[in-house]
Design a protein around this motif. Sequence first.
Motif, PDB file in Angstrom:
ATOM      1  N   VAL A 286      30.610  20.764  -6.078  1.00  0.00           N
ATOM      2  CA  VAL A 286      29.809  21.451  -5.071  1.00  0.00           C
ATOM      3  C   VAL A 286      29.677  20.580  -3.824  1.00  0.00           C
TER       4      VAL A 286
ATOM      5  N   LEU B 130      23.030  27.561  -3.029  1.00  0.00           N
ATOM      6  CA  LEU B 130      22.321  27.666  -4.298  1.00  0.00           C
ATOM      7  C   LEU B 130      20.815  27.774  -4.070  1.00  0.00           C
TER       8      LEU B 130
ATOM      9  N   TRP C 235      31.830  25.962   0.100  1.00  0.00           N
ATOM     10  CA  TRP C 235      30.741  25.771  -0.846  1.00  0.00           C
ATOM     11  C   TRP C 235      31.144  24.881  -2.011  1.00  0.00           C
ATOM     12  N   VAL C 236      32.442  24.820  -2.319  1.00  0.00           N
ATOM     13  CA  VAL C 236      32.964  23.892  -3.323  1.00  0.00           C
ATOM     14  C   VAL C 236      34.211  23.237  -2.739  1.00  0.00           C
TER      15      VAL C 236
ATOM     16  N   LEU D 205      27.920  27.540  -9.088  1.00  0.00           N
ATOM     17  CA  LEU D 205      27.358  26.408  -8.345  1.00  0.00           C
ATOM     18  C   LEU D 205      26.474  25.558  -9.244  1.00  0.00           C
TER      19      LEU D 205
ATOM     20  N   GLY E 221      27.325  24.153  -0.425  1.00  0.00           N
ATOM     21  CA  GLY E 221      27.131  24.853  -1.692  1.00  0.00           C
ATOM     22  C   GLY E 221      25.724  24.668  -2.234  1.00  0.00           C
TER      23      GLY E 221
END
Length: 136
Positions: free
Chosen positions: A98, A106, A79-80, A36, A102
């Motif tokens: 990202v 993180l 998340w991506v 990430l 995401g």
Amino acid sequence: MDNHHCHHDHPQEMGPPAPCCPQGGWVRGFIQARLLLLLLQKPSHGYELLERLAGEEEGPGADPGLLYRTLRQMEREGWVRSTWDTGGSGPARRLYEVTEEGVELLHAWAGRIRRLQRQLAEFLEAYQAHFAAKER
């Protein structure tokens, strides 16, 4: 964001289980946080991510199978995201970046790492104090 919490028991001071504790262990899942952060610094193809991970002084690089499985899982979780990059002379490649979810993940990783860092510092302090007392 679809929160898939782990089912491991965590000490209370570590906070509630979070998506940053994947099946297979908290430390092993740290590759998610690394990816990430790398992708926030620069959206990248999988091969470029492998090179960037291999270039880190501390810690092992990722094996390609683990990297691509992790990226696919992170994409399924939201998340991506990836898009096909058809520019260049070679075949089309996925370009990963990202998502907002995401970024939230993180931030969760960073909080958990800070707590772990404090716990490790407390452990080392107690360890050193114990052995310093024995040497007197």
